[in-house]
Design a protein around this motif. Structure first.
Motif, short mmCIF file in Angstrom:
data_model
loop_
_atom_site.label_atom_id
_atom_site.label_comp_id
_atom_site.label_asym_id
_atom_site.label_seq_id
_atom_site.Cartn_x
_atom_site.Cartn_y
_atom_site.Cartn_z
N MET A 141 -49.00 38.58 -3.44
CA MET A 141 -47.74 37.98 -3.91
C MET A 141 -47.45 36.71 -3.12
SD MET A 141 -45.65 41.57 -4.25
CE MET A 141 -44.07 40.84 -4.54
N ARG A 142 -47.68 36.76 -1.81
CA ARG A 142 -47.45 35.58 -0.96
C ARG A 142 -48.43 34.46 -1.28
NH1 ARG A 142 -46.36 39.77 2.60
NH2 ARG A 142 -48.43 39.76 3.49
N ILE A 143 -49.64 34.82 -1.68
CA ILE A 143 -50.65 33.81 -2.05
C ILE A 143 -50.23 33.08 -3.32
CG2 ILE A 143 -53.01 33.53 -2.92
CD1 ILE A 143 -53.79 35.79 -0.93
N ALA A 144 -49.66 33.82 -4.28
CA ALA A 144 -49.28 33.23 -5.57
C ALA A 144 -47.95 32.47 -5.51
CB ALA A 144 -49.20 34.32 -6.63
N ALA A 145 -47.08 32.81 -4.58
CA ALA A 145 -45.73 32.23 -4.53
C ALA A 145 -45.71 30.70 -4.41
CB ALA A 145 -44.94 32.87 -3.40
N PRO A 146 -46.59 30.05 -3.67
CA PRO A 146 -46.52 28.59 -3.59
C PRO A 146 -46.70 27.86 -4.92
CG PRO A 146 -47.83 29.45 -1.79
CD PRO A 146 -47.55 30.60 -2.72
N ALA A 147 -47.20 28.55 -5.93
CA ALA A 147 -47.35 27.93 -7.24
C ALA A 147 -46.02 27.86 -8.00
CB ALA A 147 -48.38 28.70 -8.07
N LEU A 148 -44.99 28.48 -7.43
CA LEU A 148 -43.68 28.49 -8.07
C LEU A 148 -42.83 27.32 -7.59
CD1 LEU A 148 -42.89 32.28 -7.65
CD2 LEU A 148 -43.50 31.11 -9.78
N PRO A 149 -41.85 26.90 -8.40
CA PRO A 149 -40.88 25.91 -7.93
C PRO A 149 -40.13 26.48 -6.72
CG PRO A 149 -40.64 26.29 -10.29
CD PRO A 149 -41.61 27.31 -9.78
N PRO A 150 -39.66 25.62 -5.82
CA PRO A 150 -38.99 26.10 -4.61
C PRO A 150 -37.87 27.11 -4.88
CG PRO A 150 -39.34 23.75 -4.46
CD PRO A 150 -39.76 24.17 -5.85
N ALA A 151 -37.10 26.92 -5.93
CA ALA A 151 -35.98 27.82 -6.20
C ALA A 151 -36.47 29.23 -6.54
CB ALA A 151 -35.15 27.27 -7.36
N GLU A 152 -37.64 29.34 -7.14
CA GLU A 152 -38.16 30.66 -7.52
C GLU A 152 -39.02 31.28 -6.41
OE1 GLU A 152 -40.06 30.76 -11.39
OE2 GLU A 152 -38.84 29.06 -12.04
N ARG A 153 -39.50 30.44 -5.53
CA ARG A 153 -40.41 30.91 -4.47
C ARG A 153 -39.74 31.96 -3.58
NH1 ARG A 153 -42.29 26.00 -1.87
NH2 ARG A 153 -43.07 25.63 -3.96
N ALA A 154 -38.50 31.70 -3.19
CA ALA A 154 -37.78 32.64 -2.33
C ALA A 154 -37.60 33.98 -3.03
CB ALA A 154 -36.43 32.06 -1.92
N GLN A 155 -37.31 33.93 -4.33
CA GLN A 155 -37.16 35.16 -5.10
C GLN A 155 -38.46 35.95 -5.13
OE1 GLN A 155 -36.21 34.51 -9.21
NE2 GLN A 155 -36.16 36.70 -9.69
N ALA A 156 -39.57 35.26 -5.28
CA ALA A 156 -40.88 35.94 -5.32
C ALA A 156 -41.20 36.56 -3.97
CB ALA A 156 -41.96 34.95 -5.73
N LEU A 157 -40.89 35.86 -2.91
CA LEU A 157 -41.20 36.36 -1.58
C LEU A 157 -40.32 37.54 -1.18
CD1 LEU A 157 -41.94 33.00 0.23
CD2 LEU A 157 -43.59 34.73 -0.51
N ALA A 158 -39.15 37.66 -1.84
CA ALA A 158 -38.25 38.77 -1.54
C ALA A 158 -38.49 39.94 -2.50
CB ALA A 158 -36.80 38.30 -1.69
N TYR A 159 -39.37 39.77 -3.43
CA TYR A 159 -39.69 40.75 -4.49
C TYR A 159 -39.89 42.13 -3.93
CZ TYR A 159 -41.59 41.58 -9.21
OH TYR A 159 -41.81 41.97 -10.49
#
Length: 159
Positions: A141-159
């Motif tokens: 999940m952490r590997i894929a998160a940088p492909a997201l826009p900054p606003a969505e990245r935090a949401q992915a990392l808190a998933y």
């Protein structure tokens, strides 16, 4: 000796021992005579990895057979890219990249290639993140998160 039931194992062992010095025609004949066998699969994987190390991409493609091995799948994509075969390549790269499991080093260039092709979209990143979450793979999940826009990245990392 050829009638000996374990003869294919002897030939396989000899070809493996010869490594890169093995005659390509002999290797290909063995692969043709033993398709879909453990011995054939093992020899093909060894040969493909050796060809990839040499950047012998045309030979790699000539010897290619579909496999479930992600490293070989990524090397196949690399071979196609290196030889200019781009038809459907981005879609195939995406299919491999969305794996919920960590990918082998042979796949390290996938994200860069997908970005270059304009195919590493937030939707694709979320697809991998969701698959990784279901598989219990937070590192993916952490590997894929940088492909997201900054606003969505935090949401992915808190998933």
């Amino acid at each position: 000796l050829e009638d000996y039931p374990l003869y294919p194992y002897l030939v396989h062992a000899a070809l493996v021992r010869q490594g890169p010095k093995a005659d390509a025609a002999v290797v290909r004949r063995f692969l043709a005579e033993h398709p879909d066998s453990l011995l054939g699969d093992d020899l093909r994987a060894r040969r493909l990895k050796m060809l990839a190390e040499r950047n012998a991409w045309r030979e790699f493609l000539a010897d290619w057979a579909p496999t479930s091995d992600p490293a070989l799948q990524c090397l196949h994509l690399r071979a196609r890219r290196a030889t200019g075969d781009r038809d459907g390549l981005a879609a195939e790269m995406a299919r491999v990249w969305v794996s919920p499991r960590s990918l082998p080093p042979a796949c390290d260039e996938l994200a860069a290639w997908l970005r270059e092709a304009g195919a590493l979209t937030p939707a694709l990143a979320w697809q991998r993140i969701d698959a990784a979450a279901r598989a219990g793979e937070p590192s993916v999940m952490r590997i894929a998160a940088p492909a997201l826009p900054p606003a969505e990245r935090a949401q992915a990392l808190a998933y």
